[in-house]
Design an enzyme around this catalytic site. Structure first.
Site, short mmCIF file in Angstrom:
data_model
loop_
_atom_site.label_atom_id
_atom_site.label_comp_id
_atom_site.label_asym_id
_atom_site.label_seq_id
_atom_site.Cartn_x
_atom_site.Cartn_y
_atom_site.Cartn_z
N TRP A 351 49.43 48.00 39.03
CA TRP A 351 48.69 48.10 40.29
C TRP A 351 48.54 46.75 40.97
O TRP A 351 48.11 46.68 42.13
CB TRP A 351 47.32 48.72 40.06
CG TRP A 351 46.34 47.85 39.32
CD1 TRP A 351 46.44 47.42 38.03
CD2 TRP A 351 45.11 47.30 39.81
NE1 TRP A 351 45.36 46.64 37.68
CE2 TRP A 351 44.53 46.56 38.75
CE3 TRP A 351 44.45 47.37 41.02
CZ2 TRP A 351 43.30 45.88 38.89
CZ3 TRP A 351 43.23 46.70 41.16
CH2 TRP A 351 42.67 45.97 40.10
N ASP A 352 48.91 45.70 40.28
CA ASP A 352 48.79 44.35 40.83
C ASP A 352 49.46 44.23 42.20
O ASP A 352 48.96 43.54 43.10
CB ASP A 352 49.46 43.33 39.90
CG ASP A 352 48.97 43.40 38.46
OD1 ASP A 352 48.35 44.42 38.09
OD2 ASP A 352 49.22 42.45 37.71
N GLU A 480 38.76 45.37 31.82
CA GLU A 480 39.33 45.99 30.63
C GLU A 480 38.63 45.56 29.33
O GLU A 480 39.02 45.99 28.26
CB GLU A 480 40.82 45.69 30.54
CG GLU A 480 41.61 46.34 31.66
CD GLU A 480 43.07 45.90 31.68
OE1 GLU A 480 43.88 46.63 32.28
OE2 GLU A 480 43.39 44.83 31.13
N LYS A 582 36.11 40.63 32.10
CA LYS A 582 37.44 40.03 32.16
C LYS A 582 37.81 39.61 33.58
O LYS A 582 38.41 38.57 33.80
CB LYS A 582 38.47 41.03 31.62
CG LYS A 582 39.90 40.52 31.59
CD LYS A 582 40.84 41.60 31.07
CE LYS A 582 42.28 41.12 31.03
NZ LYS A 582 43.23 42.18 30.62
N GLN A 583 37.49 40.46 34.55
CA GLN A 583 37.88 40.20 35.94
C GLN A 583 36.95 40.96 36.86
O GLN A 583 36.13 41.76 36.42
CB GLN A 583 39.32 40.64 36.17
CG GLN A 583 39.54 42.15 36.09
CD GLN A 583 41.01 42.53 36.07
OE1 GLN A 583 41.63 42.48 35.03
NE2 GLN A 583 41.55 42.89 37.21
#
Length: 747
Positions: A351-352, A480, A582-583
């Protein structure tokens, strides 16, 4: 942080070879042309620890995944990019001794990647058998002639007498490091010499999944006649020179590669012959053409930074590697997270691309480049149907990892719980539409993608009678470091937005071409109106998921630096139980839809979540840089920019030796243009710029609705110049200006 290369605005340069960092050097000096690419391996070989890798776009193999207890709904295979024929190899012997920098002494080492031209150069001097010889290497992969690569090796005898032997190879006796445990993937079909070139044709070994087998023919032609040798999976041609001091020799190797994606196996050798005749083998002419083509790309896309050489090198390195990976030539291709620089993440599509790369390509290339990426997903709609059906659901579920549209990733908590990627697919259509002003794709071919994803969400939610709302249980958000949670706020938000966007799109489309019923539209409206979005009123924040606030909430400053990155030091169990992020997760929505949230909402959520974020995803820093810039947190914005701009150059996450983080490289551009310059495109073109304190200025160009704009920002001035196209209304902060040529505004 680990830095191998000197700071230079247009180049990666080093005067030393560090054996323990050879893999990192190979990743950073990778080159590509969208059709093929290779790590920065040495032509003459290297017997020390390193990672040999050459990869071809769209060529892959279905990896075996069935281990342990197999669950219904799992994908059949784990698709993986495979290491292909090494066409750059040229073994060198000096006075019958191998030239191998892992084994022989050398001096005057120099390595350079010129990002302005895409040319990789290297030289050094060795002394063997009484002769001292300086070797110079130069190579590039043509961005004009996609099948072509060119290599030039020069040997100059400085002292003594030298017998120099160069054995040029096409070698498919290669294995992968990140797939099938060193398995060989290639079998030889044919090899030989014909019409002045050597060739090798190989095909992927059989698989058990009905996936097409790929065939590759690689060919090489040289500027001299050598002695031909054929072995299993390998052909070579050997050249010998006897030279005295002051004399030199030169080998030019022109390579052509075609694959069965474009040319049937039976016609590949004939196609190679045709291409040699059309392209020629004049190295200097091909090089001149290469330099001019890269110049055209930089003319549209270059970002200039004054006052910070490290930042300047970082943004250009990232743009170079993105353009070397993809430039919109083929709608069957997408952008793998490692591009042509390594095997991690399987070389597949994530999906990046939609979330991070499309927003950049809209500005730095022609709209047709982005259109190809949208068509890629449209063409894979049948695979998305299958993915949803395997979960017993309606509509379309786009894959987390794919080559064909069918899911080929085998981690359940990622593959079938990280459902938010379906939202990124639609956001890309929205982004394309708002940026270009062209509704034709959204209301034409793209409508099927929008509707079928809406149908998936409508079936995936469940109704909670107790709370009179719709929920999504058993999901994984962008963070994640948490799996299988209930009501991830971002996932629920995206589901609601998609249902509303689908309703609007169907209403606007003429004739309702997909026969969406009034009842279905009403259901979408009801679900969107009653979608559960967890909030904490006391803190004034959106809650990442139902039980997030039950965790021990600690800032990252509480972590022992020796335990970071967490994913390289902690067990997965420990990570999942921690609060560390994580993000961007909640903040991802504020990156996608800045116009939908108040400044106060952004401030409260940023202040709550960012201190817990470890930024161990390469996709994380740019989002935080953009939001920090919007909130006036210039120091934090620059900190996050530096992390994304030099993530690989300084090896922040200690994993670049596996390959570059290609899809996150757009983050450095986004941090500058959407962050520092505050560019927004919903409701027209807007800027709200500031200049980082340590910079004296920056400059970039954007292609917007048939115009080319030059944007220059200094600490006290904004200069907008219309380079091409009709006059345009532009909003700067709250002031609307009519841009016809050049406008300068005080900041």
């Amino acid at each position: 942080m680990k830095r191998l290369f000197e700071i230079d605005p247009w180049k990666l340069v080093t005067h030393q070879l560090i054996p323990t960092e050879k893999r990192l050097q190979e990743s950073l000096t990778a080159i590509g042309n969208g059709y093929m690419g290779m790590r920065g391996n040495f032509e003459e070989g290297y017997s020390g620890d390193h990672h040999l890798g050459t990869y071809f776009a769209g060529v892959w193999y279905p990896d075996k995944t069935r281990v342990g207890w197999w669950k219904n709904g799992y994908p059949d295979y784990f698709g993986k990019v495979i290491n292909g024929v090494n066409f750059a190899g040229v073994a060198i012997r000096l006075n019958d001794l191998p030239v191998d920098l892992a084994q022989v002494p050398y001096d005057d080492f120099y390595l350079e990647l010129d990002m302005q031209t895409g040319i990789l150069q290297r030289n050094y001097t060795v002394e063997l058998g009484g002769a001292r010889v300086r070797f110079t290497f130069e190579r590039f992969l043509s961005i004009v002639k996609k099948e072509l690569g060119a290599i030039k090796i020069t040997a100059e005898v400085l002292t003594g007498a030298a017998v120099i032997t160069m054995t040029s190879k096409l070698d498919s006796d290669v294995t992968n490091e990140d797939s099938n445990y060193e398995e060989h993937f290639w079998e030889e079909i044919a090899a030989g010499q014909v019409s002045g070139f050597d060739y090798l044709t190989v095909r992927t070994i059989p698989n058990n999944f009905g996936i097409e087998r790929f065939t590759i023919t690689a060919a090489m032609q040289h500027n001299a006649k050598g002695s031909f040798t054929q072995e299993a999976l390998k052909v070579s041609e050997t050249f010998t020179w006897q030279l005295a001091a002051g004399e030199s020799c030169e080998l030019v190797k022109t390579v052509l590669v075609v694959t069965s994606r474009d040319v049937p196996e039976s016609k590949q050798v004939a196609k190679i012959k045709e291409l040699y005749q059309a392209y020629g083998t004049d190295y200097e002419a091909l090089k001149t053409e290469q330099i001019a083509a890269w110049g055209q790309r930089w003319e549209l896309a270059d970002v200039e930074i004054a006052g910070d050489a490290e930042a300047q090198q970082g943004i250009r390195f990232n743009l170079f590697q993105l353009f070397a990976t993809y430039y919109g030539e083929d709608s069957r291709l997408n952008i793998g997270p490692k591009g042509f620089t390594g095997e991690k993440y399987g070389g597949a599509t994530y999906w990046d691309t939609e979330a991070y790369v499309i927003p950049m390509y809209l500005s730095v290339a022609q709209p047709a480049v982005t259109k190809k990426l949208l068509e890629y997903r449209l063409n894979q709609l049948p695979g998305a149907y299958l993915n949803a059906q395997r979960q017993g659901l309606k509509g379309a579920l786009y894959p987390m990892v794919t080559f064909t549209g069918v899911e080929c990733h085998n981690e359940w908590e990622i593959t079938f719980e990280e459902l938010h990627r379906n939202g990124a697919i639609i956001h890309a259509i929205y982004n394309y539409t708002t940026y270009t002003g062209d509704e034709s794709y959204r209301l034409g071919d793209g409508l099927a993608v929008i509707v079928e994803i809406a149908r998936f969400w409508a079936d995936r939610v469940h109704y909670s009678k107790a709370k009179d709302c719709y929920m999504l249980h058993g999901v994984t958000g962008p963070n994640e470091y948490e799996n299988n949670v209930n009501n991830n706020w971002y996932t629920n938000y995206m589901a609601r937005w998609i249902l509303n966007y689908a309703h609007e799109s169907v209403t606007l489309a003429e004739g309702n071409p997909l026969a969406v019923t009034p009842e279905e539209l009403a259901t979408w409206q009801e679900i969107a109106a009653k979608m559960y979005l967890p909030e904490d009123e006391e803190r004034g924040i959106f809650v990442q998921h139902d039980t997030f606030l039950d965790k021990e909430l600690l800032p990252t400053t509480a972590l022992d630096p020796s335990e970071r990155p967490l994913n390289q030091h902690w067990s997965w169990d420990k990570i999942l139980r921690s609060c560390f992020i994580k993000q961007a997760d909640v903040l991802q929505a504020m990156y996608f839809f800045p116009e939908n949230f108040t400044k106060a909402e952004k401030e409260r959520n940023f202040d709550f979540y960012e201190p817990m974020t470890v930024h161990e995803s390469s996709l994380s820093p740019c989002v935080h840089a953009i939001i920090a810039a919007e909130l006036g947190r210039g120091e934090k914005a620059v900190e996050m920019y530096k992390r994304t701009a030099r993530l690989d150059l300084d090896n922040y996450n200690n994993d670049t030796e596996d390959g570059l983080h290609i899809t996150s490289m757009s983050g450095s551009w986004l941090a500058i243009v959407r962050g520092f310059a505050g560019m927004r495109t919903v409701g027209g073109l807007h800027f709200a710029p500031f200049c980082p304190a340590d910079w004296s200025g920056y400059r970039f160009r954007v292609n917007y609705r048939g115009r080319l704009l030059d944007v220059q920002v200094r600490s006290d001035l904004l200069t907008l110049t219309l380079k091409a196209g009709a006059a345009l209304a532009v909003t700067v902060f709250d002031q609307e200006i009519d841009l016809q040529d050049t406008v300068t505004l005080m900041l």
